[in-house]
Scaffold this motif. Structure first.
Motif, PDB file in Angstrom:
ATOM      1  N   ALA A 235       0.874  -1.180   0.000  1.00 30.48           N
ATOM      2  CA  ALA A 235       0.000   0.000   0.000  1.00 30.48           C
ATOM      3  C   ALA A 235       0.908   1.226   0.000  1.00 30.48           C
ATOM      4  CB  ALA A 235      -0.907  -0.003   1.230  1.00 30.48           C
ATOM      5  N   GLU A 236       0.563   2.209  -0.796  1.00 32.38           N
ATOM      6  CA  GLU A 236       1.364   3.427  -0.882  1.00 32.38           C
ATOM      7  C   GLU A 236       0.586   4.607  -0.326  1.00 32.38           C
ATOM      8  OE1 GLU A 236       3.433   4.309  -4.444  1.00 32.38           O
ATOM      9  OE2 GLU A 236       3.615   2.209  -5.005  1.00 32.38           O
ATOM     10  N   LEU A 237       1.327   5.594   0.146  1.00 33.05           N
ATOM     11  CA  LEU A 237       0.675   6.822   0.593  1.00 33.05           C
ATOM     12  C   LEU A 237      -0.049   7.462  -0.596  1.00 33.05           C
ATOM     13  CD1 LEU A 237       3.471   8.404   2.790  1.00 33.05           C
ATOM     14  CD2 LEU A 237       1.285   7.543   3.579  1.00 33.05           C
ATOM     15  N   PRO A 238      -1.210   8.032  -0.362  1.00 34.14           N
ATOM     16  CA  PRO A 238      -1.925   8.701  -1.450  1.00 34.14           C
ATOM     17  C   PRO A 238      -1.291  10.048  -1.776  1.00 34.14           C
ATOM     18  CG  PRO A 238      -3.116   8.972   0.605  1.00 34.14           C
ATOM     19  CD  PRO A 238      -1.942   8.060   0.900  1.00 34.14           C
ATOM     20  N   GLU A 239      -1.837  10.721  -2.755  1.00 39.12           N
ATOM     21  CA  GLU A 239      -1.393  12.075  -3.080  1.00 39.12           C
ATOM     22  C   GLU A 239      -1.790  13.011  -1.932  1.00 39.12           C
ATOM     23  OE1 GLU A 239       0.336  13.281  -5.829  1.00 39.12           O
ATOM     24  OE2 GLU A 239       0.628  11.144  -6.218  1.00 39.12           O
ATOM     25  N   PRO A 240      -0.915  13.911  -1.529  1.00 38.84           N
ATOM     26  CA  PRO A 240      -1.277  14.888  -0.498  1.00 38.84           C
ATOM     27  C   PRO A 240      -2.364  15.838  -1.003  1.00 38.84           C
ATOM     28  CG  PRO A 240       1.102  14.792  -0.805  1.00 38.84           C
ATOM     29  CD  PRO A 240       0.476  14.023  -1.927  1.00 38.84           C
ATOM     30  N   PRO A 241      -3.013  16.539  -0.107  1.00 37.87           N
ATOM     31  CA  PRO A 241      -4.037  17.500  -0.516  1.00 37.87           C
ATOM     32  C   PRO A 241      -3.469  18.548  -1.487  1.00 37.87           C
ATOM     33  CG  PRO A 241      -4.096  17.171   1.859  1.00 37.87           C
ATOM     34  CD  PRO A 241      -2.878  16.464   1.353  1.00 37.87           C
ATOM     35  N   ALA A 242      -4.293  18.968  -2.402  1.00 36.66           N
ATOM     36  CA  ALA A 242      -3.892  19.972  -3.389  1.00 36.66           C
ATOM     37  C   ALA A 242      -3.388  21.230  -2.686  1.00 36.66           C
ATOM     38  CB  ALA A 242      -5.070  20.315  -4.295  1.00 36.66           C
ATOM     39  N   GLY A 243      -2.295  21.784  -3.204  1.00 33.79           N
ATOM     40  CA  GLY A 243      -1.744  23.018  -2.670  1.00 33.79           C
ATOM     41  C   GLY A 243      -0.789  22.851  -1.509  1.00 33.79           C
ATOM     42  N   LEU A 244      -0.613  21.630  -1.013  1.00 32.13           N
ATOM     43  CA  LEU A 244       0.272  21.407   0.130  1.00 32.13           C
ATOM     44  C   LEU A 244       1.732  21.220  -0.300  1.00 32.13           C
ATOM     45  CD1 LEU A 244       0.578  21.046   3.186  1.00 32.13           C
ATOM     46  CD2 LEU A 244      -0.077  18.650   2.893  1.00 32.13           C
ATOM     47  N   CYS A 245       1.950  20.653  -1.486  1.00 31.92           N
ATOM     48  CA  CYS A 245       3.308  20.340  -1.954  1.00 31.92           C
ATOM     49  C   CYS A 245       3.704  21.204  -3.143  1.00 31.92           C
ATOM     50  CB  CYS A 245       3.397  18.870  -2.348  1.00 31.92           C
ATOM     51  SG  CYS A 245       3.211  17.769  -0.942  1.00 31.92           S
ATOM     52  N   GLN A 246       5.013  21.392  -3.274  1.00 32.51           N
ATOM     53  CA  GLN A 246       5.550  22.154  -4.402  1.00 32.51           C
ATOM     54  C   GLN A 246       5.524  21.358  -5.697  1.00 32.51           C
ATOM     55  OE1 GLN A 246       9.431  23.751  -3.743  1.00 32.51           O
ATOM     56  NE2 GLN A 246       8.787  25.021  -2.050  1.00 32.51           N
ATOM     57  N   ARG A 247       5.543  20.038  -5.586  1.00 33.26           N
ATOM     58  CA  ARG A 247       5.593  19.147  -6.739  1.00 33.26           C
ATOM     59  C   ARG A 247       4.988  17.814  -6.322  1.00 33.26           C
ATOM     60  NH1 ARG A 247       9.001  15.748  -4.688  1.00 33.26           N
ATOM     61  NH2 ARG A 247      10.911  16.395  -3.670  1.00 33.26           N
ATOM     62  N   PRO A 248       4.670  16.949  -7.279  1.00 31.35           N
ATOM     63  CA  PRO A 248       4.177  15.622  -6.890  1.00 31.35           C
ATOM     64  C   PRO A 248       5.223  14.866  -6.082  1.00 31.35           C
ATOM     65  CG  PRO A 248       3.779  16.029  -9.226  1.00 31.35           C
ATOM     66  CD  PRO A 248       4.663  17.149  -8.727  1.00 31.35           C
ATOM     67  N   PRO A 249       4.804  14.017  -5.157  1.00 29.45           N
ATOM     68  CA  PRO A 249       5.759  13.223  -4.382  1.00 29.45           C
ATOM     69  C   PRO A 249       6.572  12.304  -5.284  1.00 29.45           C
ATOM     70  CG  PRO A 249       3.587  13.129  -3.387  1.00 29.45           C
ATOM     71  CD  PRO A 249       3.425  13.785  -4.718  1.00 29.45           C
ATOM     72  N   HIS A 250       7.791  12.035  -4.860  1.00 28.29           N
ATOM     73  CA  HIS A 250       8.622  11.032  -5.529  1.00 28.29           C
ATOM     74  C   HIS A 250       8.387   9.711  -4.826  1.00 28.29           C
ATOM     75  CE1 HIS A 250      11.696  14.317  -6.877  1.00 28.29           C
ATOM     76  NE2 HIS A 250      10.575  14.364  -7.547  1.00 28.29           N
ATOM     77  N   ARG A 251       8.345   8.651  -5.616  1.00 29.53           N
ATOM     78  CA  ARG A 251       8.133   7.309  -5.072  1.00 29.53           C
ATOM     79  C   ARG A 251       9.166   6.360  -5.690  1.00 29.53           C
ATOM     80  NH1 ARG A 251       2.712   9.261  -5.590  1.00 29.53           N
ATOM     81  NH2 ARG A 251       1.541   8.872  -3.684  1.00 29.53           N
ATOM     82  N   TRP A 252       9.746   5.504  -4.833  1.00 34.47           N
ATOM     83  CA  TRP A 252      10.699   4.499  -5.308  1.00 34.47           C
ATOM     84  C   TRP A 252      10.433   3.189  -4.597  1.00 34.47           C
ATOM     85  CZ3 TRP A 252      12.465   9.274  -3.438  1.00 34.47           C
ATOM     86  CH2 TRP A 252      12.959  10.137  -4.392  1.00 34.47           C
ATOM     87  N   ARG A 253      10.728   2.089  -5.290  1.00 29.85           N
ATOM     88  CA  ARG A 253      10.673   0.741  -4.703  1.00 29.85           C
ATOM     89  C   ARG A 253      12.082   0.175  -4.736  1.00 29.85           C
ATOM     90  NH1 ARG A 253       5.105  -2.343  -5.978  1.00 29.85           N
ATOM     91  NH2 ARG A 253       3.781  -0.523  -5.740  1.00 29.85           N
ATOM     92  N   PHE A 254      12.492  -0.383  -3.613  1.00 33.34           N
ATOM     93  CA  PHE A 254      13.826  -0.967  -3.500  1.00 33.34           C
ATOM     94  C   PHE A 254      13.722  -2.398  -3.002  1.00 33.34           C
ATOM     95  CE2 PHE A 254      14.481   3.560  -2.988  1.00 33.34           C
ATOM     96  CZ  PHE A 254      15.611   3.808  -3.761  1.00 33.34           C
ATOM     97  N   THR A 255      14.626  -3.243  -3.464  1.00 31.98           N
ATOM     98  CA  THR A 255      14.759  -4.601  -2.946  1.00 31.98           C
ATOM     99  C   THR A 255      16.190  -4.775  -2.440  1.00 31.98           C
ATOM    100  OG1 THR A 255      15.301  -5.440  -5.153  1.00 31.98           O
ATOM    101  CG2 THR A 255      13.004  -5.605  -4.450  1.00 31.98           C
ATOM    102  N   PRO A 256      16.385  -5.569  -1.381  1.00 35.72           N
ATOM    103  CA  PRO A 256      17.724  -5.729  -0.815  1.00 35.72           C
ATOM    104  C   PRO A 256      18.653  -6.478  -1.764  1.00 35.72           C
ATOM    105  CG  PRO A 256      16.164  -7.135   0.318  1.00 35.72           C
ATOM    106  CD  PRO A 256      15.373  -6.323  -0.653  1.00 35.72           C
ATOM    107  N   VAL A 257      19.919  -6.194  -1.615  1.00 38.96           N
ATOM    108  CA  VAL A 257      20.962  -6.871  -2.386  1.00 38.96           C
ATOM    109  C   VAL A 257      21.725  -7.778  -1.415  1.00 38.96           C
ATOM    110  CG1 VAL A 257      23.056  -6.514  -3.743  1.00 38.96           C
ATOM    111  CG2 VAL A 257      21.145  -4.889  -3.924  1.00 38.96           C
ATOM    112  N   PRO A 258      21.853  -9.048  -1.733  1.00 36.65           N
ATOM    113  CA  PRO A 258      22.561  -9.962  -0.828  1.00 36.65           C
ATOM    114  C   PRO A 258      24.001  -9.499  -0.589  1.00 36.65           C
ATOM    115  CG  PRO A 258      21.400 -11.203  -2.518  1.00 36.65           C
ATOM    116  CD  PRO A 258      21.319  -9.745  -2.897  1.00 36.65           C
ATOM    117  N   GLY A 259      24.441  -9.722   0.650  1.00 36.07           N
ATOM    118  CA  GLY A 259      25.663  -9.424   1.194  1.00 36.07           C
ATOM    119  C   GLY A 259      26.900  -9.087   0.645  1.00 36.07           C
TER     120      GLY A 259
END
Length: 82
Positions: free
Chosen positions: A58-82
């Protein structure tokens, strides 16, 4: 294995506390295994959540209009073995 979701947004100047409060109030369904919230200069808010790789996310939704300077950035990461 796990997945980490990162969500970062920059508030309109002077509204960082409001963006932080909004982000903290967001309830995710399903709930993540772990969740951390950070702030940074220039009214930035970062939320990192950790999820089982084989489960729903589940991801955070878009913030209310006018609260942010730009759309949020979103990234997905997976771990890299040792």
């Amino acid at each position: 294995m796990a997945v980490a979701l990162m969500w970062e947004a920059r508030a309109v100047p002077g509204r960082g506390a409001e963006l932080l409060a909004w982000a903290r109030d967001q309830r995710l369904d399903p709930a993540p295994e772990r969740r951390e919230t950070f702030t940074a200069p220039q009214d930035r808010v970062l939320v990192i959540t950790w999820w089982p790789a084989d489960g729903p996310l589940a991801e955070l939704p878009e913030p209310p209009a006018g609260l942010c300077q730009r759309p949020p950035h979103r990234w997905r990461f997976t771990p890299v073995p040792g």
